[in-house]
Design a protein around this motif. Structure first.
Motif, PDB file in Angstrom:
ATOM      1  N   LEU A 553      -6.737  -5.442   9.651  1.00 26.86           N
ATOM      2  CA  LEU A 553      -7.854  -6.333   9.931  1.00 26.86           C
ATOM      3  C   LEU A 553      -7.895  -7.477   8.927  1.00 26.86           C
ATOM      4  CD1 LEU A 553     -10.603  -3.620  10.513  1.00 26.86           C
ATOM      5  CD2 LEU A 553      -9.093  -4.653  12.214  1.00 26.86           C
ATOM      6  N   ASP A 554      -8.431  -8.618   9.368  1.00 19.05           N
ATOM      7  CA  ASP A 554      -8.637  -9.714   8.428  1.00 19.05           C
ATOM      8  C   ASP A 554      -9.975  -9.522   7.725  1.00 19.05           C
ATOM      9  OD1 ASP A 554     -10.610 -10.451  10.206  1.00 19.05           O
ATOM     10  OD2 ASP A 554      -9.561 -12.212  10.970  1.00 19.05           O
ATOM     11  N   LYS A 555     -10.393 -10.527   6.940  1.00 21.57           N
ATOM     12  CA  LYS A 555     -11.614 -10.396   6.142  1.00 21.57           C
ATOM     13  C   LYS A 555     -12.863 -10.310   7.010  1.00 21.57           C
ATOM     14  CE  LYS A 555      -9.548 -12.758   2.196  1.00 21.57           C
ATOM     15  NZ  LYS A 555      -9.586 -13.924   1.293  1.00 21.57           N
ATOM     16  N   LYS A 556     -12.757 -10.766   8.267  1.00 25.54           N
ATOM     17  CA  LYS A 556     -13.901 -10.706   9.167  1.00 25.54           C
ATOM     18  C   LYS A 556     -13.891  -9.444  10.030  1.00 25.54           C
ATOM     19  CE  LYS A 556     -14.370 -15.735   9.518  1.00 25.54           C
ATOM     20  NZ  LYS A 556     -14.377 -16.907  10.451  1.00 25.54           N
ATOM     21  N   GLY A 557     -12.884  -8.590   9.818  1.00 25.79           N
ATOM     22  CA  GLY A 557     -12.796  -7.363  10.602  1.00 25.79           C
ATOM     23  C   GLY A 557     -12.066  -7.511  11.913  1.00 25.79           C
ATOM     24  N   HIS A 571       6.600  -1.835  -4.246  1.00 27.50           N
ATOM     25  CA  HIS A 571       6.490  -0.726  -5.202  1.00 27.50           C
ATOM     26  C   HIS A 571       5.033  -0.348  -5.441  1.00 27.50           C
ATOM     27  CE1 HIS A 571      10.726  -1.038  -5.849  1.00 27.50           C
ATOM     28  NE2 HIS A 571      10.647  -2.283  -6.290  1.00 27.50           N
ATOM     29  N   GLU A 572       4.109  -1.283  -5.154  1.00 27.04           N
ATOM     30  CA  GLU A 572       2.680  -0.988  -5.289  1.00 27.04           C
ATOM     31  C   GLU A 572       2.111  -0.407  -4.000  1.00 27.04           C
ATOM     32  OE1 GLU A 572       3.898  -4.126  -5.809  1.00 27.04           O
ATOM     33  OE2 GLU A 572       4.125  -3.960  -7.987  1.00 27.04           O
ATOM     34  N   ASP A 573       3.007  -0.125  -3.022  1.00 30.80           N
ATOM     35  CA  ASP A 573       2.623   0.417  -1.714  1.00 30.80           C
ATOM     36  C   ASP A 573       1.813  -0.565  -0.879  1.00 30.80           C
ATOM     37  OD1 ASP A 573       4.034   2.733  -1.633  1.00 30.80           O
ATOM     38  OD2 ASP A 573       2.407   4.035  -2.303  1.00 30.80           O
ATOM     39  N   ASN A 574       1.931  -1.855  -1.166  1.00 29.39           N
ATOM     40  CA  ASN A 574       1.425  -2.837  -0.212  1.00 29.39           C
ATOM     41  C   ASN A 574       2.353  -2.855   0.993  1.00 29.39           C
ATOM     42  OD1 ASN A 574      -0.778  -3.695  -1.800  1.00 29.39           O
ATOM     43  ND2 ASN A 574       0.559  -5.058  -2.978  1.00 29.39           N
ATOM     44  N   ILE A 575       1.802  -3.117   2.163  1.00 27.09           N
ATOM     45  CA  ILE A 575       2.546  -3.039   3.424  1.00 27.09           C
ATOM     46  C   ILE A 575       2.837  -4.441   3.930  1.00 27.09           C
ATOM     47  CG2 ILE A 575       2.524  -2.146   5.776  1.00 27.09           C
ATOM     48  CD1 ILE A 575       0.367  -0.127   4.784  1.00 27.09           C
ATOM     49  N   PRO A 583       0.256 -16.300  10.966  1.00 28.21           N
ATOM     50  CA  PRO A 583       1.304 -16.291   9.944  1.00 28.21           C
ATOM     51  C   PRO A 583       2.234 -15.100  10.150  1.00 28.21           C
ATOM     52  CG  PRO A 583      -0.789 -15.626   8.993  1.00 28.21           C
ATOM     53  CD  PRO A 583      -1.092 -16.066  10.392  1.00 28.21           C
ATOM     54  N   ASN A 584       3.532 -15.353   9.950  1.00 24.30           N
ATOM     55  CA  ASN A 584       4.544 -14.405  10.397  1.00 24.30           C
ATOM     56  C   ASN A 584       4.707 -13.183   9.509  1.00 24.30           C
ATOM     57  OD1 ASN A 584       5.809 -17.477  10.881  1.00 24.30           O
ATOM     58  ND2 ASN A 584       5.612 -16.184  12.667  1.00 24.30           N
ATOM     59  N   ILE A 585       4.314 -13.290   8.249  1.00 27.04           N
ATOM     60  CA  ILE A 585       4.361 -12.137   7.347  1.00 27.04           C
ATOM     61  C   ILE A 585       2.930 -11.797   6.979  1.00 27.04           C
ATOM     62  CG2 ILE A 585       5.351 -11.149   5.260  1.00 27.04           C
ATOM     63  CD1 ILE A 585       7.389 -12.233   7.288  1.00 27.04           C
ATOM     64  N   LYS A 586       2.512 -10.582   7.292  1.00 29.91           N
ATOM     65  CA  LYS A 586       1.152 -10.141   6.985  1.00 29.91           C
ATOM     66  C   LYS A 586       1.246  -8.976   6.003  1.00 29.91           C
ATOM     67  CE  LYS A 586      -0.641 -11.638  11.464  1.00 29.91           C
ATOM     68  NZ  LYS A 586       0.548 -12.209  12.093  1.00 29.91           N
ATOM     69  N   VAL A 587       0.439  -9.061   4.941  1.00 29.12           N
ATOM     70  CA  VAL A 587       0.505  -8.068   3.869  1.00 29.12           C
ATOM     71  C   VAL A 587      -0.835  -7.351   3.775  1.00 29.12           C
ATOM     72  CG1 VAL A 587       1.064  -7.657   1.453  1.00 29.12           C
ATOM     73  CG2 VAL A 587       2.088  -9.603   2.652  1.00 29.12           C
ATOM     74  N   PHE A 588      -0.783  -6.017   3.834  1.00 27.24           N
ATOM     75  CA  PHE A 588      -1.987  -5.191   3.735  1.00 27.24           C
ATOM     76  C   PHE A 588      -1.839  -4.239   2.560  1.00 27.24           C
ATOM     77  CE2 PHE A 588      -0.983  -6.116   8.165  1.00 27.24           C
ATOM     78  CZ  PHE A 588      -2.157  -6.666   8.638  1.00 27.24           C
ATOM     79  N   ASN A 589      -2.983  -3.835   1.997  1.00 26.57           N
ATOM     80  CA  ASN A 589      -2.921  -2.719   1.063  1.00 26.57           C
ATOM     81  C   ASN A 589      -2.999  -1.420   1.863  1.00 26.57           C
ATOM     82  OD1 ASN A 589      -5.609  -2.423   1.759  1.00 26.57           O
ATOM     83  ND2 ASN A 589      -6.403  -3.192  -0.170  1.00 26.57           N
ATOM     84  N   MET A 590      -2.911  -0.288   1.185  1.00 24.62           N
ATOM     85  CA  MET A 590      -2.871   0.987   1.902  1.00 24.62           C
ATOM     86  C   MET A 590      -4.191   1.321   2.587  1.00 24.62           C
ATOM     87  SD  MET A 590      -0.003   2.494   2.212  1.00 24.62           S
ATOM     88  CE  MET A 590      -0.475   4.164   2.639  1.00 24.62           C
ATOM     89  N   GLU A 591      -5.248   0.589   2.226  1.00 23.34           N
ATOM     90  CA  GLU A 591      -6.529   0.781   2.909  1.00 23.34           C
ATOM     91  C   GLU A 591      -6.601  -0.066   4.177  1.00 23.34           C
ATOM     92  OE1 GLU A 591      -6.508   0.381  -0.609  1.00 23.34           O
ATOM     93  OE2 GLU A 591      -6.472   2.584  -0.514  1.00 23.34           O
ATOM     94  N   ARG A 593      -6.548  -3.476   4.222  1.00 20.29           N
ATOM     95  CA  ARG A 593      -7.170  -4.784   4.015  1.00 20.29           C
ATOM     96  C   ARG A 593      -6.099  -5.846   3.850  1.00 20.29           C
ATOM     97  NH1 ARG A 593      -8.870  -7.524  -0.506  1.00 20.29           N
ATOM     98  NH2 ARG A 593      -8.426  -5.743  -1.835  1.00 20.29           N
ATOM     99  N   LEU A 594      -6.240  -6.949   4.577  1.00 15.36           N
ATOM    100  CA  LEU A 594      -5.293  -8.055   4.484  1.00 15.36           C
ATOM    101  C   LEU A 594      -5.413  -8.702   3.106  1.00 15.36           C
ATOM    102  CD1 LEU A 594      -3.294  -9.932   6.070  1.00 15.36           C
ATOM    103  CD2 LEU A 594      -5.275 -11.409   6.486  1.00 15.36           C
ATOM    104  N   ILE A 595      -4.281  -8.818   2.397  1.00 21.34           N
ATOM    105  CA  ILE A 595      -4.328  -9.391   1.057  1.00 21.34           C
ATOM    106  C   ILE A 595      -3.455 -10.623   0.903  1.00 21.34           C
ATOM    107  CG2 ILE A 595      -4.937  -7.217  -0.057  1.00 21.34           C
ATOM    108  CD1 ILE A 595      -2.038  -6.897  -0.881  1.00 21.34           C
TER     109      ILE A 595
END
Length: 681
Positions: A553-557, A571-575, A583-591, A593-595
């Motif tokens: 999800l983005d910041k607005k859900g 290595h920090e388990d970001n996805i 945008p073609n590369i999307k990075v999430f944390n393990m929870e 949340r888009l970061i």
């Protein structure tokens, strides 16, 4: 609002001081911002020339193309446009003007009789007529009271005026003069035109208008103004609170600035100290190693020089003996001579068995690495009123280790065709993984096979599964911690786990509609991205049980995974997920949340036409296959573009899957089966 003052207090306060010249008002003029200045002070203020095109906000009030002057109010800094008539065209502030006259009545010394001045005399005034507003001496005062027209006027002594006894009487008798008819006073109000009138004005343009006296006109406007004042009063506390917030915010910023300056200084000094200590240690080791070797070489040299001198002397003696000695002299020493010469012939030279080879291999002294060691400034804006907690932690991709230099042009090592046996269709290598032995596992989607090659491209094994575990249409593959192979099968809507020999171990099903990319995290858990359900699922590698679902999800859900393809983790388990929708590369944390995000649709720098494979090396460098642009994007660990690692000029053609070998080499598979290996560091 200020506490209401009495009239006497108001007249004696700074209320009658001009904010520009700091003196009593002289001809006070009311500005549009409701602040007042002396007419002369307005003239002295710095003026700027402006036109309609430069002042779009006020274009309705500015004639087209007309050049106007403007100045800033010294109190509120509002931009004020000078009217056509100059400063005198601003509305006169009658209230301040009359209060200033009252102040002068009370404080001016040496006031003279107005009537005596008509006769050319200068006589001190002792009285003031509140009706005529004339200064009078004693004689003129008596005459004023005897004249039929003025005998009813209120004349008061100046001593009592100065003591404030007649402040309200003076104010009651102050009247405004008509600007058009200078000899007439304003006596009424036209409600149609909303303007004050004198008796002469009423006989001209306002004959048919509704004319009322001031007392009857006031209630409507008094109510309106009081309502606005009440609104201002209700706003003032919030404005004051916000002013206090801004003051506290500025104070905190100043403290933060000083603390950050101190922290960066401390960190820099610490790095300087550590670098100096490391330098001293290296230089000490250099000196000790070189000096020890030099001492050994000197000792060897000294011994050899002594032996050389001895041999030279022996040779000289023996040459002379053989040349000039008598037989008996040679024979008497032949045993000693023979023994010594035999020793010298058999003597081994005491030289060096090895030479010291010492050198200095400099580290990667890049600006990026210096910044990584020194630290990065977190500098962003957060909405006022929102909590600042956890704003810095995990809010972005970060560089956490010193980065090695990347070759300007990667060194091509080898390539091989990922061909198997008995294949009826073109090879379509959509997935690639690396085993612990550095073997290369290839998913051949169109031939529905898994192929295992050694590190130089020799086919070791291929399999398709059997019976219920037969592979349908595979897409991607990953190697689990126990060196088994997990692949996605979007025809069968499941994930299958095999040994490298092709023996089936586990099928994970019931969670997928169209599984594509697959990877593992630091815990060994399996992550699968599903393009139809637009989500990521996390599974236990032992039994396939669902651990969690990440909707992305983005910041607005809102869901932002549109058409996801491949997936990898840092290595920090970001996805990190590649998606055909920018945008073609999307990075999430393990929870979930888009970061971070990277890339837009296109062919320019930081643009991608069709993102395919993605991987991360041990240093955090991110590699992205741009299939339609025939290039590999190399991103720094913070997600910023470093360079195009490989392009069409490097013979890259429709790159698909990417990975890093155990030896740290970069691998890329291409459409139709070519696999290329590069050394990039």
């Amino acid at each position: 609002m200020d506490v209401e003052e009495t009239l006497a207090e108001l007249v004696e306060s700074n209320f009658l001081k001009c904010s520009s010249c700091c003196h009593d008002y002289q001809n006070p003029r009311l500005l549009p911002c409701l602040h007042s200045l002396c007419a002369e002070c307005i003239q002295k203020l710095p003026h700027q020339i402006s036109s309609q095109s430069e002042n779009q906000e006020s274009k309705d009030n500015i004639p087209n193309g007309k050049v106007l002057e403007q100045f800033a109010c010294p109190i509120c800094l509002s931009s004020i446009f000078l009217p056509d008539g100059g400063e005198s065209a601003f509305q006169s502030n009658a209230f301040l003007f009359d209060l200033c006259k009252l102040y002068k009545y009370k404080h001016d010394s040496g006031r003279h009789c107005d009537y005596c001045q008509y006769a050319g005399k200068t006589v001190d005034a002792v009285s003031l007529c509140l009706n005529c507003h004339d200064d009078m001496c004693g004689n003129c005062h008596e005459a004023h009271q005897k004249t039929k027209i003025t005998r009813t006027h209120q004349v008061v002594p100046y001593e009592q005026v100065k003591n404030g006894l007649y402040d309200h009487d003076i104010r009651q008798n102050q009247k405004l003069k008509c600007e058009e008819h200078e000899d007439s006073y304003l006596t009424s109000f036209c409600t149609d035109c909303e303007m004050l009138l004198c008796p002469e004005c009423q006989t001209s343009a306002h004959v048919s208008h509704n004319i009322v006296d001031f007392e009857n006109a006031l209630p409507k406007y008094s109510k309106q103004i009081k309502g606005l004042i009440s609104s201002i009063k209700t706003r003032l506390p919030s404005i004051q609170n916000y002013c206090e917030f801004l003051e506290k915010y500025s104070e905190n910023l100043d403290q933060t600035k000083e603390q950050l300056l101190a922290d960066t200084q401390t960190q820099a000094e610490s790095l300087h100290r550590m670098i100096d200590e490391c330098k001293d240690k290296l230089q000490k080791e250099i000196k000790e190693s070189c000096e020890a070797e030099m001492n050994q070489a000197k000792d060897k040299l000294k011994n050899l020089q002594i032996a050389s001198t001895s041999l030279h002397n022996n040779a000289h003696f023996l040459n002379q003996l053989m040349a000039h000695g008598k037989p008996e002299e040679v024979l008497v020493m032949h045993r000693e001579i023979t023994s010594r010469l035999t020793q010298l012939i058999k003597m081994q030279m005491d030289g060096l068995t090895a030479k010291l080879r010492i050198g200095f291999i400099p580290g990667a002294n890049t600006e990026q690495n210096v910044q990584t060691l020194l630290g990065k400034l977190s500098n962003d804006m957060i909405p006022v009123g929102k909590s600042e907690s956890n704003q810095l932690a995990g809010s972005e991709l970060r560089i956490t280790s010193v980065l090695p230099n990347v070759k300007s042009t990667p060194e091509f090592l080898l390539s091989f065709d990922s061909e198997g046996t008995d294949e009826s269709r073109d090879i379509w290598p959509t997935g690639m993984a690396i085993t612990k032995k550095d073997n290369v596992v290839i998913v051949d989607r169109d031939n529905k096979k898994i192929k295992v090659f050694d590190s130089v491209g020799k086919l070791l094994k291929e399999f398709t599964g059997q019976n219920d575990n037969k592979i349908g249409i595979p897409f991607d593959v990953t190697v689990l911690e126990n060196d088994t192979i997990a692949l996605t099968d979007y025809e069968k809507e499941n994930v299958k786990v095999f040994t490298q020999d092709g023996n089936h171990l586990l099928t994970i099903s019931g969670f997928f509609k169209h599984p594509r990319g697959i990877t593992t995290n630091s815990k060994g858990e399996i992550l699968v991205v599903d393009c139809r359900q637009q989500r990521i699922t996390v599974h236990d590698p032992k039994n396939g049980n669902l651990i969690k679902t990440i909707d992305g999800l983005d910041k607005k859900g809102n869901r932002i995974l549109v058409d996801p393809y491949y997936i990898t983790t840092t290595h920090e388990d970001n996805i990190l997920v590649t998606d055909t929708a920018a945008p073609n590369i999307k990075v999430f944390n393990m929870e979930g949340r888009l970061i971070a995000e990277y890339g837009t649709y296109g062919v320019k720098e930081q643009q991608i036409l069709q993102p395919f494979g993605i991987c991360v090396d041990d240093y955090g460098y991110i590699f992205v296959a741009d299939n339609q642009n025939h290039r590999i994007h190399l991103l720094n660990p913070d997600g910023k573009l470093n360079k195009f690692l490989l392009t069409k000029s490097n013979s890259i053609w429709h790159p698909m899957a990417v990975n890093i070998s155990k030896k740290g080499f970069f691998l890329v598979s291409e459409a139709l089966g070519k696999v290329r290996l590069y050394k990039y560091l």
